[in-house]
Design an enzyme around this catalytic site. Structure first.
Site, PDB file in Angstrom:
ATOM      1  N   LYS A   1       6.163  29.972 -31.062  1.00  0.00           N
ATOM      2  CA  LYS A   1       5.892  28.681 -30.416  1.00  0.00           C
ATOM      3  C   LYS A   1       4.498  28.657 -29.764  1.00  0.00           C
ATOM      4  O   LYS A   1       3.765  27.703 -29.919  1.00  0.00           O
ATOM      5  CB  LYS A   1       6.947  28.365 -29.335  1.00  0.00           C
ATOM      6  CG  LYS A   1       8.349  28.171 -29.874  1.00  0.00           C
ATOM      7  CD  LYS A   1       9.260  27.577 -28.817  1.00  0.00           C
ATOM      8  CE  LYS A   1       9.481  28.465 -27.611  1.00  0.00           C
ATOM      9  NZ  LYS A   1      10.146  29.764 -27.908  1.00  0.00           N
TER      10      LYS A   1
ATOM     11  N   ARG B   1      17.280  36.395 -22.595  1.00  0.00           N
ATOM     12  CA  ARG B   1      16.581  35.180 -23.056  1.00  0.00           C
ATOM     13  C   ARG B   1      17.190  34.668 -24.351  1.00  0.00           C
ATOM     14  O   ARG B   1      17.358  33.456 -24.540  1.00  0.00           O
ATOM     15  CB  ARG B   1      15.083  35.467 -23.233  1.00  0.00           C
ATOM     16  CG  ARG B   1      14.363  35.529 -21.898  1.00  0.00           C
ATOM     17  CD  ARG B   1      13.087  36.354 -21.958  1.00  0.00           C
ATOM     18  NE  ARG B   1      12.065  35.768 -22.770  1.00  0.00           N
ATOM     19  CZ  ARG B   1      11.044  36.451 -23.315  1.00  0.00           C
ATOM     20  NH1 ARG B   1      10.968  37.759 -23.143  1.00  0.00           N
ATOM     21  NH2 ARG B   1      10.144  35.840 -24.021  1.00  0.00           N
TER      22      ARG B   1
HETATM   23  P1  AMP Z   1       8.450  31.078 -22.093  1.00  0.00           P
HETATM   24  O1  AMP Z   1       7.027  31.383 -21.795  1.00  0.00           O
HETATM   25  O2  AMP Z   1       8.652  29.691 -22.614  1.00  0.00           O
HETATM   26  O3  AMP Z   1       9.099  32.119 -22.954  1.00  0.00           O
HETATM   27  O4  AMP Z   1       9.238  31.102 -20.687  1.00  0.00           O
HETATM   28  C1  AMP Z   1       9.263  32.272 -19.905  1.00  0.00           C
HETATM   29  C2  AMP Z   1      10.337  32.143 -18.843  1.00  0.00           C
HETATM   30  O5  AMP Z   1      10.049  31.052 -17.961  1.00  0.00           O
HETATM   31  C3  AMP Z   1      11.744  31.867 -19.350  1.00  0.00           C
HETATM   32  O6  AMP Z   1      12.406  33.044 -19.789  1.00  0.00           O
HETATM   33  C4  AMP Z   1      12.386  31.267 -18.097  1.00  0.00           C
HETATM   34  O7  AMP Z   1      12.668  32.261 -17.132  1.00  0.00           O
HETATM   35  C5  AMP Z   1      11.246  30.400 -17.553  1.00  0.00           C
HETATM   36  N1  AMP Z   1      11.266  29.058 -18.150  1.00  0.00           N
HETATM   37  C6  AMP Z   1      10.320  28.509 -18.974  1.00  0.00           C
HETATM   38  N2  AMP Z   1      10.667  27.270 -19.338  1.00  0.00           N
HETATM   39  C7  AMP Z   1      11.863  27.007 -18.746  1.00  0.00           C
HETATM   40  C8  AMP Z   1      12.759  25.899 -18.769  1.00  0.00           C
HETATM   41  N3  AMP Z   1      12.506  24.794 -19.488  1.00  0.00           N
HETATM   42  N4  AMP Z   1      13.896  25.995 -18.020  1.00  0.00           N
HETATM   43  C9  AMP Z   1      14.173  27.079 -17.289  1.00  0.00           C
HETATM   44  N5  AMP Z   1      13.389  28.178 -17.259  1.00  0.00           N
HETATM   45  C10 AMP Z   1      12.243  28.150 -17.973  1.00  0.00           C
END
Ligand code: AMP
Length: 217
Positions: free
Chosen positions: A15, A173
């Protein structure tokens, strides 16, 4: 052009890489809730304090907090001609809030790009993932190595491993992805918004297919 976009897919599906290339091509803002939380942690803000432990465990940050930051960001002027949501929504409550919010702003979602990937490959991708500490450019030790080991090609910054890119957090995750986020696809499929792309293809092929979905009339 369909430029009010949600990018979905499990962690490690690509992504971040696709998002960076799409926003550069179509000149729309990249709204990554993960990046927003990481910046808040770096800056030592109250939001960062709150998000830190959830993120380290691989758990989701509570909906009210996450919805609040997206609400404020989507209302900004630079989202009037499109936006790319990356990592949001991740729960049904977030998807419902997004429906209401985008209707109020008259900026309704018109495309969901869903990157797919095999779980075994996700684990390999995530364990080799590195990101630039300064500019966030993603790399992979085997698949997308930097020209000089440990150094970002773009800004010369040091490469690091995300603290939540470890086996235990990844397991959590992935579990959240399958139980909370993946079911949202049927919500968007019913509206005819979803284009699914095999995220295991080379990045150029993924970008080309995503571009076709964006540019369709
Ligand atoms: P990412 O960089 O999108 O993989 O997000 C890293 C972490 O940020 C996730 O594992 C969650 O802990 C938090 N996070 C990001 N986006 C969200 C969301 N929409 N809702 C809840 N937690 C989020």
């Amino acid at each position: 052009m369909k430029s009010n976009i949600i990018l979905m897919g499990p962690p490690g599906a690509g992504k971040g890489t696709l998002a960076k290339r799409l926003v550069a091509k179509y000149h729309i803002p990249h709204i990554s809730t993960g990046d927003m939380f990481r910046e808040a942690i770096k800056a030592g803000t109250e939001l960062g304090q709150l998000a830190k432990d959830y993120m380290a465990r691989g758990d989701l940050v509570p909906d009210n907090v996450t919805i609040g930051i997206v609400e404020a960001r989507l209302a900004q002027d630079d989202c009037s001609h499109g936006y790319l949501l990356d990592g949001f929504p991740r729960t049904l409550a977030q998807a419902e809030a997004l429906e209401k919010l985008t209707a109020k702003l008259n900026r309704p979602v018109n495309l969901v790009i869903n990157l797919t990937a095999d779980e075994a490959i996700l684990v390999k991708r995530i364990s080799g993932r590195r990101v630039c500490k300064n500019c966030g450019t993603p790399y992979h030790v085997v698949n997308v190595p930097p020209k000089v080991e440990g150094i970002c090609d773009h800004c010369g910054g040091p490469l690091m491993q995300r603290p939540d890119d470890n086996e235990a957090s990844l397991k959590t995750r992935l579990a959240h992805y399958y139980s909370d986020t993946k079911p949202l696809l049927s919500f968007y499929e019913a509206k005819g918004y979803v284009t699914s792309i095999d995220g295991m293809q080379p990045a150029d092929a993924v970008l080309a297919l995503a571009g076709q979905a964006v540019e369709v009339k």
